[in-house]
Design a protein around this motif. Structure first.
Motif, PDB file in Angstrom:
ATOM      1  N   PRO A 299      43.384   8.107  25.509  1.00 56.20           N
ATOM      2  CA  PRO A 299      43.351   7.824  24.185  1.00 56.20           C
ATOM      3  C   PRO A 299      42.963   6.247  24.077  1.00 56.20           C
ATOM      4  O   PRO A 299      42.158   5.669  23.142  1.00 56.20           O
ATOM      5  N   ASN A 300      43.700   5.328  24.728  1.00 54.70           N
ATOM      6  CA  ASN A 300      43.379   4.021  24.621  1.00 54.70           C
ATOM      7  C   ASN A 300      41.947   3.571  24.799  1.00 54.70           C
ATOM      8  O   ASN A 300      41.469   2.576  24.363  1.00 54.70           O
ATOM      9  N   TYR A 301      41.398   4.001  25.870  1.00 53.34           N
ATOM     10  CA  TYR A 301      39.895   3.855  26.141  1.00 53.34           C
ATOM     11  C   TYR A 301      39.165   4.371  25.084  1.00 53.34           C
ATOM     12  O   TYR A 301      37.971   3.518  24.634  1.00 53.34           O
ATOM     13  N   THR A 302      39.273   5.597  24.264  1.00 51.65           N
ATOM     14  CA  THR A 302      38.634   5.742  23.248  1.00 51.65           C
ATOM     15  C   THR A 302      38.782   4.920  22.162  1.00 51.65           C
ATOM     16  O   THR A 302      37.627   4.453  21.745  1.00 51.65           O
ATOM     17  N   LEU A 303      39.952   4.444  22.008  1.00 52.02           N
ATOM     18  CA  LEU A 303      40.259   3.555  20.743  1.00 52.02           C
ATOM     19  C   LEU A 303      39.541   2.237  20.928  1.00 52.02           C
ATOM     20  O   LEU A 303      39.112   1.533  19.930  1.00 52.02           O
ATOM     21  N   HIS A 338      49.184   5.208  18.079  1.00 56.29           N
ATOM     22  CA  HIS A 338      47.631   5.036  18.137  1.00 56.29           C
ATOM     23  C   HIS A 338      46.972   5.404  16.603  1.00 56.29           C
ATOM     24  O   HIS A 338      46.237   4.550  16.112  1.00 56.29           O
ATOM     25  N   LEU A 339      47.922   6.027  15.775  1.00 53.79           N
ATOM     26  CA  LEU A 339      47.497   6.167  14.214  1.00 53.79           C
ATOM     27  C   LEU A 339      47.756   4.779  13.614  1.00 53.79           C
ATOM     28  O   LEU A 339      47.002   4.475  12.608  1.00 53.79           O
ATOM     29  N   LYS A 340      48.780   4.083  13.926  1.00 51.50           N
ATOM     30  CA  LYS A 340      49.064   2.941  13.237  1.00 51.50           C
ATOM     31  C   LYS A 340      47.856   1.972  13.694  1.00 51.50           C
ATOM     32  O   LYS A 340      47.444   1.318  12.909  1.00 51.50           O
ATOM     33  N   ARG A 341      47.717   1.985  14.969  1.00 49.12           N
ATOM     34  CA  ARG A 341      46.463   1.098  15.319  1.00 49.12           C
ATOM     35  C   ARG A 341      45.200   1.686  14.306  1.00 49.12           C
ATOM     36  O   ARG A 341      44.372   0.557  13.918  1.00 49.12           O
TER      37      ARG A 341
END
Ligand SMILES: C[S@@+](CC[C@H](N)C(=O)[O-])C[C@H]1O[C@@H](n2cnc3c(N)ncnc32)[C@H](O)[C@@H]1O
Length: 367
Positions: A299-303, A338-341
């Protein structure tokens, strides 16, 4: 008096959903089978219960939610007609004590709980023949004082705003669990279909099952991809999601080092940018209106990748639709952060859900 709320989820996501529900004071776990879970409350206040259902159905791992008001046991000697009689009489009894109302137009949703995850061994969610047969029996035995919604005889029509849905779930082979939920503008696409199963069948020419999850995602998100819109599809290969966009008349740039299926490549509105995201200059995608992304990365890569696009001052992105892959159960713990970001990206609307056709992933929509 106690009352109950039911939720449905992807089989295997029950614990993650329980964790989300623990945020609601006054709800206690009651019962669970893969894909189906109930909670109990001693709150008598109808507003509390309605609000709890609304909060529940908006959880990331909840696919549908409603009030649960009883179980009809099936004896070996009983046929569907006998069971339908029992369901209606339980429904009429419950009307006196629960949020069920026979006066609001009633639509019937029948489905069978299924412990199989979408895409496993070729299984794709749909309404079973047994559930359709029960729907037919219930329709043929509607009590005189019950007002049916327009078109309620047809199990393949979506519930309309203002409908009061009678939910009949075959949780086991000899138990129909009964519930109700109300449908309005804010209740979401999944509330309109039995068990939340948006009726989709993979077309014969679809090049991957990603078509299913992005078709569902487009309908759920309310993102309107119009004729002539330009979309960037990140992680496009082999091209199932691109096909859903192309069918709406969009032009699609598929960014992926992988192989795109010939039938997608041949579409004059499709362009293959055969690179990884870190090999392209973002400003070259100036005309892009929508971005969809389905990379098989953490997920971090996608974000980080999506942030590079939306923070580029030369791009004007109206919205995003993307998967976040959950390679293991623990990764669900990071979803709130993730949603907060994502909410800091400045979109008016951000939603996330593990969709019916998702597998070990969730879908996020930003508009
Ligand atoms: C699950 S598949 C995508 C399926 C596709 N959405 C479809 O509709 O058929 C994941 C894809 O992500 C691509 N991918 C992974 N990392 C990438 C990156 N950094 N840039 C572009 N594509 C990437 C892979 O090459 C792979 O084709």
């Amino acid at each position: 008096m106690s009352s109950f709320i039911y939720l449905t989820c992807q089989p295997g996501s029950e614990q993650t959903l329980k964790n989300e529900v623990s945020a609601i004071n006054g709800l206690r776990f009651a019962f669970s089978k893969p894909g189906f879970i109930t909670f109990k409350t001693d709150e008598d206040n109808i507003a509390y219960r309605r609000n709890a259902v609304i909060r529940c159905r908006d959880f990331v791992f909840a696919q549908t939610a409603g009030h649960s008001f009883g179980v009809v046991k099936v004896e070996q000697t009983e046929n569907n007609g006998d069971i339908a009689d029992k369901i209606w009489s339980r429904f009429l009894e419950s009307e006196k004590t629960t949020d069920v109302s026979i006066y609001a137009p009633i639509r019937i949703h029948c489905w069978e709980r299924c412990g199989i995850v979408a895409g496993e061994n070729g299984y794709e969610p749909s309404i079973s023949r047994n559930a359709l047969a029960m729907h037919k029996q219930l329709v043929s035995k509607v009590p005189l004082n019950v007002k049916m919604a327009t078109g309620a005889k047809d199990p393949f029509l979506p519930a309309q705003n203002g409908d009061n849905v009678l939910d009949c779930v075959a949780v086991t082979s000899n138990e129909w669990w009964l519930g109700t939920h109300y449908v309005d503008e804010s209740s979401g696409e999944h509330s309109r279909w039995a068990g939340g199963v948006v009726p989709l069948q993979l077309p014969a020419d679809a090049v991957s099952r990603a078509w299913l999850k992005f078709e569902e995602a487009i309908r759920w998100s309310g993102i309107e991809i119009n004729n002539g819109d330009t979309c960037l599809d990140i992680g496009a290969a082999p091209g199932g999601a691109s096909q859903a966009l192309l069918a709406r008349g969009a032009s699609v740039i598929g960014l992926d080092p992988g192989v795109i299926a010939p039938q997608v490549l041949q579409n004059p509105n499709f362009t293959h940018s055969r690179f990884r995201t870190n090999q392209v200059k973002k400003k070259t995608f100036k005309n892009i209106r929508w971005i969809i992304s389905d990379m098989n990365v953490a997920p971090n890569y996608t974000l980080e990748t999506l942030e590079d696009f939306i923070n580029n001052p030369e791009l004007k992105i109206s919205g995003l639709l993307f998967t976040l892959k959950l390679f293991n159960k623990e990764m669900a713990d990071s979803i709130p952060s993730h949603l907060k970001r994502i909410r800091n990206w400045g979109f008016k609307q951000v939603k996330a859900k593990q969709l019916i056709f998702n597998r070990q992933e969730i879908m996020v929509a930003c508009k």
